[in-house]
Design an enzyme around this catalytic site. Structure first.
Site, short mmCIF file in Angstrom:
data_model
loop_
_atom_site.label_atom_id
_atom_site.label_comp_id
_atom_site.label_asym_id
_atom_site.label_seq_id
_atom_site.Cartn_x
_atom_site.Cartn_y
_atom_site.Cartn_z
N SER A 140 42.92 40.40 33.92
CA SER A 140 44.13 41.08 33.48
C SER A 140 44.84 40.18 32.48
O SER A 140 44.45 40.13 31.32
CB SER A 140 44.95 41.39 34.74
OG SER A 140 46.19 41.91 34.43
N GLY B 267 44.89 36.86 32.87
CA GLY B 267 44.17 35.59 32.92
C GLY B 267 45.04 34.43 33.37
O GLY B 267 44.74 33.27 33.08
N SER C 109 45.98 33.51 36.55
CA SER C 109 45.87 33.05 37.94
C SER C 109 45.98 31.53 38.03
O SER C 109 45.40 30.81 37.23
CB SER C 109 44.53 33.49 38.55
OG SER C 109 44.37 32.90 39.83
N ARG D 278 53.45 21.01 31.21
CA ARG D 278 52.31 20.48 31.95
C ARG D 278 51.26 19.87 31.02
O ARG D 278 50.70 18.81 31.32
CB ARG D 278 51.68 21.58 32.80
CG ARG D 278 50.49 21.05 33.61
CD ARG D 278 49.98 22.07 34.58
NE ARG D 278 49.74 23.36 33.94
CZ ARG D 278 49.15 24.38 34.53
NH1 ARG D 278 48.75 24.27 35.78
NH2 ARG D 278 48.97 25.52 33.90
N TYR E 151 59.13 26.44 46.79
CA TYR E 151 58.26 26.17 45.66
C TYR E 151 58.27 24.66 45.41
O TYR E 151 59.33 24.07 45.23
CB TYR E 151 58.78 26.92 44.43
CG TYR E 151 57.80 27.04 43.30
CD1 TYR E 151 56.97 28.14 43.19
CD2 TYR E 151 57.70 26.03 42.34
CE1 TYR E 151 56.06 28.26 42.14
CE2 TYR E 151 56.79 26.14 41.29
CZ TYR E 151 55.98 27.26 41.19
OH TYR E 151 55.09 27.37 40.17
#
Lengths: 533, 533
Positions: free
Chosen positions: B136, B138, B140, B394, B455
């Protein structure tokens, strides 16, 4: 054992609700019925002692094995207990019992008192090929307690009413865990002691239990404020023939499909829910219910939709159509005695003093702007007082020769007018073609941002075969619902009555999914055979 | 065909987000890293042209059959397209590609442009025994795009990005139906033209698509006000190897289990979602975001819990712990440059002018009473501006030699303090024992009446094998989560990374249920093998 030794069964299968508080038709209603051409009372019902049951087919050896698991005091095969667990509360269920039809009586009634006992009974029944009807409050109105015996010689009712403890209470998280057999009023009583409420008040509230709410995906009259029952559930324990499922590690999760939502609405065909953990809320300190009048149903619908989509939301919100407003079912003392013209909405506000005052003020302004007329708190209080009483009227109406039953559906807002028209037409045409002039009432009972439910009450003179009469009308309504693309049921469930329309709704592949899950959890198919699928 | 002939792939698998807007570390961050002992940059990543893929294993005959179904322009086997569909956006995914590991590259990428084409591809792949990875956005971060090849010689990625239309819009019902491949920003753009919003803003928003939101049971940053994605979905169309499922006839129904909730979170293992119907809301006309300071995390948690359980609810509500408040990730320009002491909460209000003003005033009063200090709108606006930028950091951090990754979980409120402590300890001990001092940040990102999500962001120096380093830390965190009884994932999903902890969470019987559904819908097991279960 005798019924008196069993846990109190406060209700009986012949009539709605508490047998100590039967309703009588007011004189105005009798006049109205006469005007409707209904003057002949129906065949008087058989009384329980006139009814004959076939002998229990539970074998002596199976009985011994059950007793070894749960104790002799928890295995009943006497006629009174079996009769008390025969079918539910639909008009067809009542008509059958009134006529002495006890074909659906279970061969025995088991009253396990723990999850482990339930688990053991399911494993035993799997081994012995005995069908099991999970019996919670016994209030199904869609044939959810009328399994298809086919393939099973013996059927037992598994009554969860002894699982009625508050098992856990978490004041920080606002959660409470109840045994699945805890009845609605007991749930509220136990929570009231803690200063909390569940806020779930379906019309079956007095009789239904929390496990049944879950199994049937119930919705209560305060759903606008408190949500549907499926939205209250955060945890479930389920005994299945293959073992236990413990579901719910957090309010919400992204870890796979929400298996809680697979059990909710499963109507006992996958397993027996033994405990339910629900979100609870601080008990309200303020409460105001009031009536609002709208010129017609469309105007009222627009007003409800506006509040639902743009806020603020009352705690209770419902809208009767013109006919229902006239009939004023909510006030049995004046039933059929006439209400205001136009359409009446009931709005309820519960919460803190300031919250109730603020929401109510804003809502009043909005509704006035949308053409609503405030009728004050009198109609609201009357509805609140009468809301659990209305179904009690069915029994004297059946006695008087009236066929009366309800059905419900749900759809997106844009479909609602078409759905109401289609169902009304289908019911009217079916009953008229059977020679009986029909009175059809409708209201919006539950609202969502994207749609709402429609609840229909149908009354007409009974024909010689009122069961067939209603079956034809209901079939016509179902066809109309399906043609409109609406839901087979908004809160009554599927049972055996909606099985065919449900299969068409979810399609052959959807049915296969349900069958696949059942094959995994109940490979012998002992649980509620013929219910749901 | 070349990549340029394909639909625009705006993102690449090497880095988070839009490649045209890379982030750079601010000087303050470099100083902070040095103080943390991180001075050596990591091995520079291989560039795409340095990476070698093994030849596509898609046979010529299978390719021909696929082309016959979807057209030559929709079947890509070139290295660039295959590489662009290799894995997702987890740190481990990035580290693998940086090191040139392309083992998970699909053999081909198919771009069907209709539900029927998806359906046909699934039927063909079932016949040819070709594994299919539904692709979808991408995005994940849990290995949801890294299927286990075992048993399958050929794996194709089925990219839904051409299913990107607004297929239906119902202004009365407030619903919109989108092709599953419609990306987040495009959804909002299409709705803005109508005066509406979906209100779903996960951090992957720029890249993720609406079918992926559904498949992964996504939750966005405004979940307090707009709900989770699963709460927005009212309808789904799913192509499965056994045929189509059309789910959702009404907002809510009691007709059986909610099969929508079985597809939501199914991560493509049951079928490929081809369209999603969602509830939409009028676009807000007012918006205020502000910061609040609390003495410590417990005080802030109590305040958030109070609002969630007693109202009124802001639209956005999150709370950083002391460390995260210091690090101030939300403002990349000042990242690691220090924030206020104590714990900072971000509260956002969206709606009409009057609604925002009223809720904000009441919330302010309540929070002040609970010891909160209003920091004004500056921190709120900074968070709103920076919220989609933080993950861009990141990549430069990985370049600089930092191992940085996130993980999340959810639990009931009473478990939350224990959960936070357990996960923090597990991560700290694991990373310390591997010789790297760890920085662990935590925030509450989503709130519910009965609980919340936690989180975690973890940063430390990379060891020689950062993939193994993180795997050990993540394993330790998972064990702590499981021991606490919390959810394996709140919104990242299961993928391959959480498969084992998920299986333990739902138990062997729960796994069998999932397998039973898969056996019904995907009997050959071609869909995302090894993902979820």
């Amino acid at each position: 054992m005798t019924e008196s030794e069993l846990p109190v069964v406060a209700f009986h299968p012949y009539r709605w609700g508490d047998p100590d508080r039967p309703a009588e038709l007011p004189p105005t209603a009798r006049e109205a019925l006469a005007a409707f051409g209904i003057t002949e009372p129906a065949e008087p019902p058989l009384t329980p002692d006139q009814v004959r049951l076939t002998s229990s087919r539970l074998s002596a050896s199976a009985r011994d094995e059950l007793i070894a698991l749960v104790g002799a005091e928890s295995v009943a095969t006497d006629d009174a207990t079996r009769l008390a667990h025969t079918r539910g509360w639909s008009t067809t269920d009542l008509l059958k019992l009134r006529a002495g039809d006890t074909a659906d009586a279970p061969d025995a009634v088991i009253h396990p008192d723990s999850h482990d006992q339930v688990q053991a009974v399911l494993e035993l029944c799997t081994r012995l090929s005995i069908a099991v009807v999970p019996y919670s409050g016994g209030t199904s109105v869609v044939g959810g307690l009328n399994p298809v015996r086919e393939g099973f010689d013996t059927v037992i009712a598994l009554d969860t009413s002894r699982l009625d403890e508050l098992e856990a209470f978490d004041e920080v998280s606002h959660t409470a865990t109840f045994g699945a057999g805890t009845r609605g009023p007991r749930v509220e009583e136990l929570l009231r002691e803690k200063g909390f409420t569940l806020g779930h008040f379906p019309q079956s509230y007095e009789g239904a239990s929390i496990g049944g709410y879950a199994a049937a995906r119930s919705a209560g009259q305060s759903s606008a404020g408190y949500g549907r029952f499926d939205e209250m559930v955060v945890g479930l324990t389920v005994a299945t023939p293959r073992g236990a499922l413990h579901l719910g590690t957090a309010p919400k999760s992204a870890a796979g499909p929400d298996l809680r939502q697979l059990i909710l609405g499963s109507e006992g065909v996958f397993g027996v829910i033994t405990s339910v953990t629900v979100r609870v809320r601080p008990a309200p300190t303020a409460r105001v219910f009031e009536g609002w009048r709208f010129e017609n149903f469309d105007a009222g619908t627009r007003a409800l939709r506006h509040l639902t989509q743009r806020g603020p939301m009352p705690t209770v919100m419902r809208l009767s159509d013109e006919v229902e407003t006239q009939v004023n079912l909510s006030d049995p003392s004046r039933m059929l005695g006439g209400g205001p013209s136009g359409c009446m909405a009931i709005l309820g506000f519960e919460g803190s003093e300031t919250d109730v005052a603020a929401r109510r003020a804003t809502v009043s302004k909005i509704l006035t702007g949308l053409g609503g007329e405030n009728l004050g708190t009198e109609p609201g209080d009357a509805w609140r007082k009468g809301r659990f009483r209305a179904p009690y009227l069915r029994d004297p109406l059946l006695d008087a020769g009236v066929l009366i039953e309800t059905l419900e559906t749900a759809a997106f807002w844009s479909t609602l007018p078409r759905l109401r028209q289609a169902v009304t037409t289908a019911l009217t045409e079916s009953l008229t073609s059977q020679g009986t002039q029909a009175l059809i009432l409708c209201h919006i009972s539950h609202v969502y941002e994207t749609g709402a439910s429609l609840y229909f009450t149908v009354a007409c003179a009974q024909t010689a075969d009122p069961i067939a009469q209603w079956a034809a009308a209901k079939h016509a309504a179902n066809e109309a619902i399906r043609a409109t693309g609406a839901a087979s049921s908004h809160h009554h469930g599927v049972g055996t009555d909606h099985r065919d329309i449900y299969a068409r709704e979810i399609g052959p592949l959807g049915v296969e999914v349900i069958r696949g899950v059942k094959a995994t959890l109940d490979p012998a198919g002992i649980l509620n055979p013929g219910v749901l699928i």
